[in-house]
Design a protein around this motif. Structure first.
Motif, PDB file in Angstrom:
ATOM      1  N   TYR A 142     -49.625   7.066  19.852  1.00  0.00           N
ATOM      2  CA  TYR A 142     -49.117   7.018  21.028  1.00  0.00           C
ATOM      3  C   TYR A 142     -50.003   5.403  20.767  1.00  0.00           C
ATOM      4  O   TYR A 142     -50.832   5.358  20.950  1.00  0.00           O
ATOM      5  N   PHE A 147     -54.120   5.762  20.588  1.00  0.00           N
ATOM      6  CA  PHE A 147     -54.896   7.350  20.710  1.00  0.00           C
ATOM      7  C   PHE A 147     -53.756   7.892  19.743  1.00  0.00           C
ATOM      8  O   PHE A 147     -52.454   7.756  19.468  1.00  0.00           O
ATOM      9  N   VAL A 168     -52.932  12.078  19.060  1.00  0.00           N
ATOM     10  CA  VAL A 168     -52.850  13.607  19.519  1.00  0.00           C
ATOM     11  C   VAL A 168     -52.316  14.381  18.536  1.00  0.00           C
ATOM     12  O   VAL A 168     -50.860  14.341  17.779  1.00  0.00           O
ATOM     13  N   ARG A 201     -51.183  18.069  17.094  1.00  0.00           N
ATOM     14  CA  ARG A 201     -50.478  19.633  16.787  1.00  0.00           C
ATOM     15  C   ARG A 201     -50.613  19.805  15.557  1.00  0.00           C
ATOM     16  O   ARG A 201     -50.002  19.892  15.061  1.00  0.00           O
ATOM     17  N   PHE A 235     -51.544  22.494  21.448  1.00  0.00           N
ATOM     18  CA  PHE A 235     -52.329  21.126  21.363  1.00  0.00           C
ATOM     19  C   PHE A 235     -54.076  21.680  20.587  1.00  0.00           C
ATOM     20  O   PHE A 235     -54.589  22.514  20.579  1.00  0.00           O
ATOM     21  N   ARG A 236     -54.095  20.753  19.861  1.00  0.00           N
ATOM     22  CA  ARG A 236     -55.261  20.624  18.923  1.00  0.00           C
ATOM     23  C   ARG A 236     -56.729  19.909  19.186  1.00  0.00           C
ATOM     24  O   ARG A 236     -58.119  20.310  18.862  1.00  0.00           O
ATOM     25  N   GLY A 237     -56.230  18.354  19.607  1.00  0.00           N
ATOM     26  CA  GLY A 237     -57.037  17.590  19.624  1.00  0.00           C
ATOM     27  C   GLY A 237     -56.727  16.156  19.904  1.00  0.00           C
ATOM     28  O   GLY A 237     -55.194  15.855  19.778  1.00  0.00           O
ATOM     29  N   ALA A 238     -57.559  15.385  20.831  1.00  0.00           N
ATOM     30  CA  ALA A 238     -57.258  13.675  21.047  1.00  0.00           C
ATOM     31  C   ALA A 238     -58.421  13.305  20.694  1.00  0.00           C
ATOM     32  O   ALA A 238     -58.905  13.287  21.434  1.00  0.00           O
ATOM     33  N   LEU A 239     -57.951  11.919  20.051  1.00  0.00           N
ATOM     34  CA  LEU A 239     -58.890  11.322  19.843  1.00  0.00           C
ATOM     35  C   LEU A 239     -58.724   9.493  20.109  1.00  0.00           C
ATOM     36  O   LEU A 239     -57.194   9.149  19.366  1.00  0.00           O
ATOM     37  N   ALA A 283     -66.125  18.800  22.147  1.00  0.00           N
ATOM     38  CA  ALA A 283     -64.764  18.384  21.751  1.00  0.00           C
ATOM     39  C   ALA A 283     -64.900  17.968  20.555  1.00  0.00           C
ATOM     40  O   ALA A 283     -64.546  17.725  19.499  1.00  0.00           O
ATOM     41  N   ALA A 327     -64.714  20.323  18.410  1.00  0.00           N
ATOM     42  CA  ALA A 327     -63.084  20.222  17.784  1.00  0.00           C
ATOM     43  C   ALA A 327     -62.387  19.830  16.739  1.00  0.00           C
ATOM     44  O   ALA A 327     -61.604  20.171  16.404  1.00  0.00           O
TER      45      ALA A 327
END
Lengths: 139, 251
Positions: free
Chosen positions: B20, B53, B55, B57, B62-66, B91, B94
Motif C-alpha cells: 500500500y 506499508f 500487509v 497474507r 492476515f499474518r502481519g503488517a509493517l 509483533a 510475528a
C-alpha cells in the motif's frame, strides 16, 4: 507538478447545497472526525467508495505499523473489534458510513457535497500537518 | 523426509504481500521479492501518510503488517534476527515467523555464504547444540573445513561434517568432530547448514526438548541446491520443527 486547488476554497458553504436537513448535527459530524482512525477510515472511503471489512482492517493496521512498528494477527483482531464495536457504529449513526454486516462491506453513505468537501479538507489538513506537504508526493 | 521434500513443502506455502503506498513507492518491490516465495500486489492508499506499508497474507489469513522500509531491511541477506526472541515485541516475533518460511530462488554464492556465516556465528555464541553441515563441492569443503575444526575444538557444539566425494581424505582426522564420508547422492546435491542450540545432551537434567522454549529459538537452517552457475534455490528457516525435520533428513 500540477497545481492543486487551495482546499479552503472548496469549503465555501451555500446553504442550498445541504438541501434541508441532509447533514448530521455539527456535534456528531465533528465527533466523527475527532479520531485519527475514523479520519483515516473516511479518507480511505473517499478514494474507494466500498471496501471489505477485512481489507479496511488491513489498511488501518498497516497504516498504524508505519508509526508503531510491525503488527501481527493480535493487533489485527483488536483493530477489527474496535472498528465493528466503536468506529463503524458511530460513523453509521452520524450517517457517514454504511456497514453492511451481511456482505462484510463498508461503504461511504451518499453524503451531500459540502460534507464530502469537509472530509476532503480533513484529509488535506492532516496531510499538511503530518507530512508538511500540501499535495500528494509527485514521483 | 528428505531435504528435497522440505524445500517443496516450503515452496508450496506461497504468501501474498500487498504493498500500500500513496504513490509509486515500492513498485520495484516485486523484483526484490522475486527471490522469495511471495506474490506481490499493489494498492493505493490516501496520501495522508507519506509512508508505504505492506500487509502479508497467507491465503485468507492476515499474518502481519509493517512499513515498507522495515520490510526492505529484513529482506537483505544476511538474515538479522534479535538474539533473544523472548525479549522482543510480539509483533516483531510475528514478523519473523511470517518471513521465515519463504523460499528464495535466486540467491548467489556470496549471499549464501553470508547467511551461512550468520548461522555459524550463532553456533559460536551459543557454544553448544548440534551443527550439521554439507557441501556441494570439494572446493567449498576445503575452504570451510578449518572453520568447523575450530568450532568443534573451541566449543561444546557437536559438529558433523558431510564430506563430499573426491575430497582429500584425512582432512579432519584429528578434529573433535564427526566426519561423514559416505554421503549419499541425494544429500550431496544440497548445500546445508543446520543448527540447534540444544541437542538432547546439552539440556539440564530432567529437561526435555519439549520444555525448552528458549534454546529452540536458536534453531536455524539453510538448505540450498544449485540451479545453475552461481544460482541457488533453497530456504532458510528458524522454525524449530522444520529444523528438527531437516536434522532427521540428514542423519
Amino acid at each position: 507538478m500540477t497545481p492543486v486547488e487551495d482546499p479552503r476554497t472548496d469549503l465555501s458553504l451555500d446553504a442550498g447545497e445541504l438541501e434541508g436537513a441532509a447533514g448530521p448535527p455539527p456535534d456528531d459530524l465533528f465527533k466523527a472526525l475527532a479520531s485519527e482512525k475514523r479520519r483515516r477510515l473516511l479518507a480511505i472511503l473517499t478514494e474507494q467508495a466500498t471496501i471489505s471489512l477485512d481489507d479496511l482492517t488491513d489498511v488501518l493496521v498497516g497504516w498504524e505499523a508505519t508509526d508503531s512498528g510491525p503488527a501481527g494477527p493480535d493487533e489485527w483482531a483488536r483493530m477489527k473489534i474496535e472498528l465493528v464495536h466503536a468506529h463503524l457504529p458511530l460513523l453509521a449513526d452520524t450517517g457517514l458510513v454504511v456497514h453492511d454486516e451481511a456482505a462484510g462491506e463498508v461503504r461511504l453513505e451518499s453524503v451531500s457535497d459540502p460534507i464530502r468537501d469537509l472530509l476532503r479538507f480533513a484529509t488535506e489538513y492532516e496531510r499538511v500537518v503530518e507530512t508538511g506537504r500540501s499535495q500528494p508526493t509527485d514521483s | 523426509m528428505t531435504l528435497g521434500s522440505i524445500l517443496s513443502e516450503v515452496a508450496a506455502e506461497e504468501k501474498t504481500v500487498v504493498v500500500y503506498s500513496p504513490d509509486d513507492t515500492g513498485e520495484d518491490l516485486a523484483e526484490r521479492l522475486a527471490t522469495r516465495n511471495l506474490h506481490v500486489d499493489h494498492r493505493k492508499i490516501p496520501s495522508i501518510s507519506a509512508d508505504a506499508f505492506v500487509v502479508v497474507r497467507d491465503g485468507s489469513r492476515f499474518r502481519g503488517a509493517l512499513s515498507l522500509s522495515d520490510l526492505l531491511v529484513f529482506l537483505s541477506p544476511p538474515i538479522h534476527r534479535p538474539e533473544d526472541l523472548d525479549s522482543v515485541d510480539a509483533a516483531y516475533r510475528a514478523l519473523f515467523e511470517l518471513l521465515d518460511q519463504t523460499v528464495f530462488v535466486t540467491l548467489d554464492r556470496r549471499q549464501l555464504l553470508a547467511t551461512s556465516r550468520e548461522i555459524e556465528d550463532r553456533a559460536w555464541r551459543t557454544g553448544r547444540g548440534r551443527l550439521h553441515v554439507g557441501f556441494q563441492s570439494v572446493a567449498a569443503f576445503e575452504a570451510q573445513a578449518g572453520l568447523y575444526r575450530d568450532l568443534a575444538a573451541t566449543t561444546d557444539v557437536d559438529v558433523h561434517v558431510y564430506v563430499p566425494a573426491g575430497a582429500p581424505s584425512g582432512y579432519l582426522d584429528d578434529a573433535p568432530l564427526t566426519a561423514h564420508t559416505d554421503v549419499d547422492e541425494d544429500l550431496a546435491r544440497y548445500w546445508f547448514i543446520l543448527f540447534d542450540g540444544h541437542g538432547e545432551a546439552g539440556l539440564p537434567d530432567g529437561q526435555t526438548l519439549a520444555d525448552d522454549g528458549t534454546e529452540s529459538a536458536q534453531s536455524c537452517a539453510l538448505i540450498a541446491e544449485a540451479t545453475g552457475p552461481d544460482r541457488y534455490r533453497g530456504v532458510w528457516t528458524y522454525d524449530p520443527d522444520r529444523v528438527a525435520r531437516a536434522f532427521e533428513a540428514v542423519t
